[in-house]
Scaffold this motif. Structure first.
Motif, PDB file in Angstrom:
ATOM      1  N   VAL A  27     -48.395 -40.826  31.763  1.00 43.93           N
ATOM      2  CA  VAL A  27     -49.444 -40.739  32.772  1.00 43.93           C
ATOM      3  C   VAL A  27     -49.017 -41.437  34.063  1.00 43.93           C
ATOM      4  CG1 VAL A  27     -51.767 -41.539  33.367  1.00 43.93           C
ATOM      5  CG2 VAL A  27     -51.349 -40.459  31.155  1.00 43.93           C
ATOM      6  N   LEU A  28     -48.523 -42.668  33.953  1.00 45.70           N
ATOM      7  CA  LEU A  28     -48.124 -43.419  35.145  1.00 45.70           C
ATOM      8  C   LEU A  28     -46.957 -42.738  35.856  1.00 45.70           C
ATOM      9  CD1 LEU A  28     -48.386 -47.080  33.786  1.00 45.70           C
ATOM     10  CD2 LEU A  28     -49.963 -45.897  35.332  1.00 45.70           C
ATOM     11  N   SER A  29     -46.002 -42.216  35.098  1.00 45.05           N
ATOM     12  CA  SER A  29     -44.858 -41.536  35.706  1.00 45.05           C
ATOM     13  C   SER A  29     -45.289 -40.250  36.392  1.00 45.05           C
ATOM     14  CB  SER A  29     -43.795 -41.235  34.632  1.00 45.05           C
ATOM     15  OG  SER A  29     -43.304 -42.422  34.048  1.00 45.05           O
ATOM     16  N   GLY A  86     -39.374 -36.079  35.104  1.00 44.41           N
ATOM     17  CA  GLY A  86     -38.582 -35.923  33.886  1.00 44.41           C
ATOM     18  C   GLY A  86     -38.862 -37.035  32.888  1.00 44.41           C
ATOM     19  N   VAL A  87     -39.018 -38.260  33.386  1.00 46.33           N
ATOM     20  CA  VAL A  87     -39.387 -39.377  32.512  1.00 46.33           C
ATOM     21  C   VAL A  87     -40.751 -39.120  31.881  1.00 46.33           C
ATOM     22  CG1 VAL A  87     -39.953 -41.841  32.447  1.00 46.33           C
ATOM     23  CG2 VAL A  87     -37.998 -41.044  33.794  1.00 46.33           C
ATOM     24  N   ALA A  88     -41.704 -38.641  32.704  1.00 46.73           N
ATOM     25  CA  ALA A  88     -43.043 -38.351  32.180  1.00 46.73           C
ATOM     26  C   ALA A  88     -42.989 -37.295  31.080  1.00 46.73           C
ATOM     27  CB  ALA A  88     -43.955 -37.887  33.320  1.00 46.73           C
ATOM     28  N   LEU A  89     -42.188 -36.246  31.286  1.00 49.10           N
ATOM     29  CA  LEU A  89     -42.105 -35.173  30.297  1.00 49.10           C
ATOM     30  C   LEU A  89     -41.345 -35.601  29.047  1.00 49.10           C
ATOM     31  CD1 LEU A  89     -41.454 -32.152  32.685  1.00 49.10           C
ATOM     32  CD2 LEU A  89     -43.492 -32.561  31.291  1.00 49.10           C
ATOM     33  N   ALA A  90     -40.485 -36.607  29.169  1.00 48.63           N
ATOM     34  CA  ALA A  90     -39.787 -37.117  27.990  1.00 48.63           C
ATOM     35  C   ALA A  90     -40.747 -37.855  27.062  1.00 48.63           C
ATOM     36  CB  ALA A  90     -38.650 -38.044  28.414  1.00 48.63           C
ATOM     37  N   PHE A  91     -41.833 -38.400  27.625  1.00 51.16           N
ATOM     38  CA  PHE A  91     -42.776 -39.177  26.829  1.00 51.16           C
ATOM     39  C   PHE A  91     -44.118 -38.472  26.613  1.00 51.16           C
ATOM     40  CE2 PHE A  91     -39.850 -42.417  28.300  1.00 51.16           C
ATOM     41  CZ  PHE A  91     -39.750 -43.271  27.209  1.00 51.16           C
ATOM     42  N   GLY A  92     -44.371 -37.377  27.333  1.00 51.75           N
ATOM     43  CA  GLY A  92     -45.654 -36.701  27.204  1.00 51.75           C
ATOM     44  C   GLY A  92     -45.506 -35.195  27.197  1.00 51.75           C
ATOM     45  N   SER A  93     -46.565 -34.526  26.832  1.00 54.02           N
ATOM     46  CA  SER A  93     -46.550 -33.066  26.737  1.00 54.02           C
ATOM     47  C   SER A  93     -46.750 -32.434  28.116  1.00 54.02           C
ATOM     48  CB  SER A  93     -47.669 -32.594  25.798  1.00 54.02           C
ATOM     49  OG  SER A  93     -48.938 -32.940  26.337  1.00 54.02           O
ATOM     50  N   LEU A  94     -46.432 -31.156  28.211  1.00 52.60           N
ATOM     51  CA  LEU A  94     -46.650 -30.415  29.455  1.00 52.60           C
ATOM     52  C   LEU A  94     -48.126 -30.364  29.819  1.00 52.60           C
ATOM     53  CD1 LEU A  94     -44.178 -27.465  28.850  1.00 52.60           C
ATOM     54  CD2 LEU A  94     -44.083 -29.001  30.811  1.00 52.60           C
ATOM     55  N   HIS A 144     -54.791 -34.707  21.057  1.00 55.45           N
ATOM     56  CA  HIS A 144     -53.426 -35.220  20.932  1.00 55.45           C
ATOM     57  C   HIS A 144     -52.531 -34.151  20.331  1.00 55.45           C
ATOM     58  CE1 HIS A 144     -50.028 -37.829  20.114  1.00 55.45           C
ATOM     59  NE2 HIS A 144     -50.082 -37.471  18.832  1.00 55.45           N
ATOM     60  N   THR A 145     -51.362 -33.958  20.926  1.00 58.68           N
ATOM     61  CA  THR A 145     -50.404 -32.966  20.444  1.00 58.68           C
ATOM     62  C   THR A 145     -49.179 -33.679  19.904  1.00 58.68           C
ATOM     63  OG1 THR A 145     -51.122 -31.337  22.074  1.00 58.68           O
ATOM     64  CG2 THR A 145     -48.977 -30.976  21.050  1.00 58.68           C
TER      65      THR A 145
END
Length: 302
Positions: A27-29, A86-94, A144-145
């Motif tokens: 979220v923060l990223s 990219g950091v955000a997508l590494a830790f979260g879903s699309l 949550h996914t």
């Protein structure tokens, strides 16, 4: 009995804590990436709008823009935004990251207004509230996914064919259209490619996170260069053909919507169900309305 129960429950608690941390990082990223990209788009359009129309869709357009310090500053900010996303997508879903990443002008407009010594108009404040409220409503009921592996090469093929065909049709129509329509066609094509780029970025980020440099053995990191370069050329051509009031609403709506659809279709990420899905649809419509209002602000048109 108590000790055994604690021992059994500890892994679940640890996993839940890790999931909360990962979501917080995502979220923060995503919000930081939105801020960087919003400012970067305005800077790039200011530089690209002065280029001659004959260079539209030509690689020489990027070459000429590369000699302009203002455009290079915008590209540097866009690159930073892409890395943070990219950091955000590494830790979260699309479906979690992209609605947040689409709020770029929600952060950029106040900064631009402050720099110019102006105040936000009631319409701009309304647009910001609609965008923030719509995204918040969409994410509040988001289930949550669990992490899903990216598909194999054949799993990507239908998506690549569909988006490639749509982009080809839009670009072909843009070539035969006058300035404002051309800007819209190119922006729509860029938005679709950016949605695909987001999905490929998530796949590449997951590979890099789990395999390290061995991720370079896969095709996804190299596809990023081709898709990203083509999307960049189309976006700059759209900026050159017309104002941000035309291009940004299309890019800022098609990219997150396309990315969310790809997330559900390709990565098996979940949207809400029953009444909560209605909340998400209404939230998405509210956010799109807010984004359109913000993108038409004189702060980004001039």
């Amino acid at each position: 009995m108590t000790a055994a129960a604690v021992t059994v429950r500890a892994p679940a608690a640890t996993g839940e804590h890790a999931g909360i941390v990962a979501s917080a990082i995502a979220v923060l990223s995503a919000l930081a990436a939105a801020c960087c990209f919003g400012v970067a788009a305005v800077v790039q359009q200011a530089a690209a709008s002065g280029m001659p129309e004959t260079q539209s869709l030509r690689p020489r357009l990027l070459w000429e823009l590369a000699h302009r310090p203002l455009w290079l500053a915008g590209i540097a900010m866009a690159a930073a935004s892409y890395f943070i996303q990219g950091v955000a997508l590494a830790f979260g879903s699309l479906v979690l990251v992209m609605p947040l990443a689409s709020t770029d002008l929600l952060f950029a407009l106040p900064l631009i207004a402050w720099r110019r010594g102006q105040r936000l108009t009631p319409a701009e404040v309304t647009g910001a509230m609609c965008t923030a409220g719509g995204v918040a409503a969409f994410l509040t009921v988001l289930p949550h996914t669990p992490g899903a592996a990216a598909p194999g090469s054949w799993g990507w093929l239908p998506l690549l064919v569909v988006i490639g065909s749509l982009v080809a049709v839009l670009v072909s129509a843009g070539l035969r259209s006058p300035g404002r329509r051309r800007a819209g066609m190119y922006a729509a094509a860029a938005g679709l490619l950016f949605a695909l780029l987001d999905a490929l970025t998530k796949a590449a980020a997951d590979l890099l996170r789990h395999d390290g440099l061995a991720a370079l053995r896969h095709w996804e990191p190299y596809a990023l260069l081709v898709i990203g370069g083509t999307g960049l050329l189309l976006a700059q051509s759209s900026y050159q053909a017309g104002s941000l009031a035309i291009s940004l609403p299309l890019i800022d709506t098609l990219e997150p919507i396309g990315a969310v659809l790809i997330g559900t279709a390709v990565f098996q990420e979940r949207l809400a169900s029953s009444w909560a899905l209605a909340v998400q649809v209404l939230g998405a419509l509210l956010a799109v309305t807010g984004i359109t209002i913000l993108d038409r602000s004189p702060l980004v048109r001039t």
